[in-house]
Design a protein around this motif. Structure first.
Motif, PDB file in Angstrom:
ATOM      1  N   ASP A 155      -5.991   2.195  -6.298  1.00  0.00           N
ATOM      2  CA  ASP A 155      -7.196   2.318  -5.474  1.00  0.00           C
ATOM      3  C   ASP A 155      -6.975   1.502  -4.212  1.00  0.00           C
ATOM      4  O   ASP A 155      -6.460   0.384  -4.276  1.00  0.00           O
ATOM      5  N   ILE A 156      -7.383   2.046  -3.073  1.00  0.00           N
ATOM      6  CA  ILE A 156      -7.114   1.437  -1.771  1.00  0.00           C
ATOM      7  C   ILE A 156      -8.420   1.119  -1.054  1.00  0.00           C
ATOM      8  O   ILE A 156      -9.320   1.943  -1.002  1.00  0.00           O
ATOM      9  N   ASP A 157      -8.485  -0.081  -0.480  1.00  0.00           N
ATOM     10  CA  ASP A 157      -9.597  -0.493   0.380  1.00  0.00           C
ATOM     11  C   ASP A 157      -8.978  -1.044   1.665  1.00  0.00           C
ATOM     12  O   ASP A 157      -8.690  -2.234   1.767  1.00  0.00           O
ATOM     13  N   ASP A 158      -8.746  -0.140   2.642  1.00  0.00           N
ATOM     14  CA  ASP A 158      -8.088  -0.531   3.887  1.00  0.00           C
ATOM     15  C   ASP A 158      -8.902  -1.548   4.685  1.00  0.00           C
ATOM     16  O   ASP A 158      -8.331  -2.438   5.319  1.00  0.00           O
ATOM     17  N   GLU A 159     -10.204  -1.421   4.665  1.00  0.00           N
ATOM     18  CA  GLU A 159     -11.063  -2.313   5.453  1.00  0.00           C
ATOM     19  C   GLU A 159     -10.853  -3.776   5.070  1.00  0.00           C
ATOM     20  O   GLU A 159     -10.826  -4.667   5.922  1.00  0.00           O
ATOM     21  N   ASN A 160     -10.688  -4.024   3.775  1.00  0.00           N
ATOM     22  CA  ASN A 160     -10.532  -5.401   3.281  1.00  0.00           C
ATOM     23  C   ASN A 160      -9.092  -5.734   2.886  1.00  0.00           C
ATOM     24  O   ASN A 160      -8.843  -6.798   2.316  1.00  0.00           O
ATOM     25  N   VAL A 218      -7.210  -4.491   0.465  1.00  0.00           N
ATOM     26  CA  VAL A 218      -7.192  -4.685  -0.983  1.00  0.00           C
ATOM     27  C   VAL A 218      -6.582  -3.456  -1.649  1.00  0.00           C
ATOM     28  O   VAL A 218      -6.936  -2.320  -1.326  1.00  0.00           O
ATOM     29  N   THR A 257      -5.802  -2.088  -5.616  1.00  0.00           N
ATOM     30  CA  THR A 257      -6.036  -2.312  -7.038  1.00  0.00           C
ATOM     31  C   THR A 257      -5.158  -1.366  -7.837  1.00  0.00           C
ATOM     32  O   THR A 257      -5.147  -0.159  -7.586  1.00  0.00           O
ATOM     33  N   GLN A 294      -5.230  -8.823  -2.607  1.00  0.00           N
ATOM     34  CA  GLN A 294      -5.939  -8.869  -1.326  1.00  0.00           C
ATOM     35  C   GLN A 294      -5.130  -9.721  -0.363  1.00  0.00           C
ATOM     36  O   GLN A 294      -4.822 -10.881  -0.642  1.00  0.00           O
ATOM     37  N   ARG A 334       0.823  -1.215   0.000  1.00  0.00           N
ATOM     38  CA  ARG A 334       0.000   0.000   0.000  1.00  0.00           C
ATOM     39  C   ARG A 334       0.855   1.262   0.000  1.00  0.00           C
ATOM     40  O   ARG A 334       0.618   2.190  -0.754  1.00  0.00           O
ATOM     41  N   HIS A 346      -4.795   7.292  -2.029  1.00  0.00           N
ATOM     42  CA  HIS A 346      -5.782   6.705  -2.921  1.00  0.00           C
ATOM     43  C   HIS A 346      -5.738   7.471  -4.240  1.00  0.00           C
ATOM     44  O   HIS A 346      -5.627   8.686  -4.254  1.00  0.00           O
TER      45      HIS A 346
END
Length: 151
Positions: free
Chosen positions: A74-79, A81, A83, A103, A25, A52
């Protein structure tokens, strides 16, 4: 309509999913020192390393050939992940869609994986499928495993 597809694989990791996720990340600038045989350089084109929608340019070697890849993150900290959406570069000459989804999952203390999903669409039916890039990505994740453990 040109051929499209999705490749999915999992790479087993050691340590913690959090630590691996953080490296992918926020710390792409460390990749050339860690795995210079794969990644020779990573520079921020727009944004910050850990932001992000940051845009980065990667210099890497795939199948013995130097290539360049420009992507938006693209960042999805909760999961956990991340991209990377392909914008320009060698692979984008053959593909009109090239999304790489990483992921990181901690299934148990000793069971950590990075699930890699590649979503792609060829520009023309004559373009080759990007299976060589999936092999490359799997190797990059596996080789970063040892470096993350030492950090």
């Amino acid at each position: 309509m040109a051929t499209s597809g999705t490749y999915v694989t999992e790479v087993p990791l050691k340590g913690s999913a959090d630590k691996h996720y953080k490296r992918w990340r926020d710390e792409n600038h460390l990749f050339p020192d860690a795995i210079g045989h794969h990644i020779q350089g990573v520079t921020v084109h727009d944004g910050e390393w850990d932001s992000h929608e940051a845009i980065k340019i990667w210099n890497y070697t795939c199948d013995g050939k130097p290539e360049v890849f420009k992507e938006r993150k693209d960042i999805d900290d909760e999961n956990m992940v991340i991209t990377f959406r392909g914008l320009e570069g060698h692979v984008m000459e053959q593909l009109k869609v090239y999304d790489l989804i990483y992921q990181f999952s901690q299934k148990s203390p000793d069971d950590i994986v990075c699930k890699i999903t590649m979503i792609w669409e060829k520009r023309t039916d004559d373009s080759p499928e990007p299976s060589n890039y999936m092999k490359f990505l799997k190797s990059v994740v596996a080789d970063m495993d040892e470096h993350v453990l030492k950090a």
